[in-house]
Design an enzyme around this catalytic site. Structure first.
Site, PDB file in Angstrom:
ATOM      1  N   ILE A  85      25.101  42.153 -21.894  1.00  0.00           N
ATOM      2  CA  ILE A  85      25.895  42.795 -20.843  1.00  0.00           C
ATOM      3  C   ILE A  85      24.941  43.692 -20.059  1.00  0.00           C
ATOM      4  CG2 ILE A  85      27.855  44.311 -20.352  1.00  0.00           C
ATOM      5  CD1 ILE A  85      29.014  43.417 -23.094  1.00  0.00           C
ATOM      6  N   ASP A  86      24.726  43.354 -18.800  1.00  0.00           N
ATOM      7  CA  ASP A  86      23.723  44.019 -17.973  1.00  0.00           C
ATOM      8  C   ASP A  86      24.214  44.128 -16.531  1.00  0.00           C
ATOM      9  OD1 ASP A  86      21.446  44.985 -16.743  1.00  0.00           O
ATOM     10  OD2 ASP A  86      20.282  43.162 -17.004  1.00  0.00           O
ATOM     11  N   PRO A  87      25.230  44.977 -16.296  1.00  0.00           N
ATOM     12  CA  PRO A  87      25.715  45.120 -14.917  1.00  0.00           C
ATOM     13  C   PRO A  87      24.721  45.919 -14.069  1.00  0.00           C
ATOM     14  CG  PRO A  87      26.860  46.633 -16.343  1.00  0.00           C
ATOM     15  CD  PRO A  87      25.962  45.807 -17.226  1.00  0.00           C
ATOM     16  N   TRP A  94      22.683  46.707 -22.109  1.00  0.00           N
ATOM     17  CA  TRP A  94      21.552  47.423 -21.523  1.00  0.00           C
ATOM     18  C   TRP A  94      22.096  48.464 -20.562  1.00  0.00           C
ATOM     19  CZ3 TRP A  94      20.043  48.470 -16.575  1.00  0.00           C
ATOM     20  CH2 TRP A  94      18.795  49.093 -16.445  1.00  0.00           C
TER      21      TRP A  94
END
Length: 123
Positions: free
Chosen positions: A4-6, A36
């Site tokens: 999960i890396d928005p 992250w």
């Protein structure tokens, strides 16, 4: 494994990450989730690890690794490092990070106070 890396460009991205992880854990409780996040001098990145830890609770193993490698800019903006929160980590990850993080601080640190954190809960 789910990364999960928005963008974290929008303030509510921090809330969205927590909600997405909560939903994912109800659908696939034994999945390995990596979140992250940027380490910023201000903003939601300061509370995100605590919120994720509360979400993992006593039901899941978790690891939190954080690097602080640069000083904050004079205007208070910009990244000073990065962090990774892992729910249901592989059992070897903690030992691997314990070896890698000091090396990363040595190579990436731009000031004497550069450091890392490694915390977690194994079930």
């Amino acid at each position: 494994m789910v990364l999960i890396d928005p963008s974290y460009e929008i303030k509510h991205d921090y809330d969205t990450v927590v909600a997405a992880l909560e939903d994912a854990l109800t659908r696939f409780a034994t999945g390995c989730y990596l979140v992250w996040y940027p380490v910023l001098a201000n903003g939601g990145s300061r509370s995100l690890p605590r919120r994720l830890q509360a979400l993992a609770g006593d039901a899941h193993s978790w690891l939190h690794a954080r690097l602080d490698v640069t000083l904050p800019a004079a205007d208070g903006f910009g990244m000073t490092g990065s962090g990774m929160f892992v729910v249901n980590p592989p059992y070897t990850l903690r030992d691997t990070l314990a070896q890698a993080l000091p090396w990363l601080v040595e190579r990436l640190g731009t000031h004497e106070g550069a450091r890392f954190e490694l915390d977690g809960q194994q079930l």
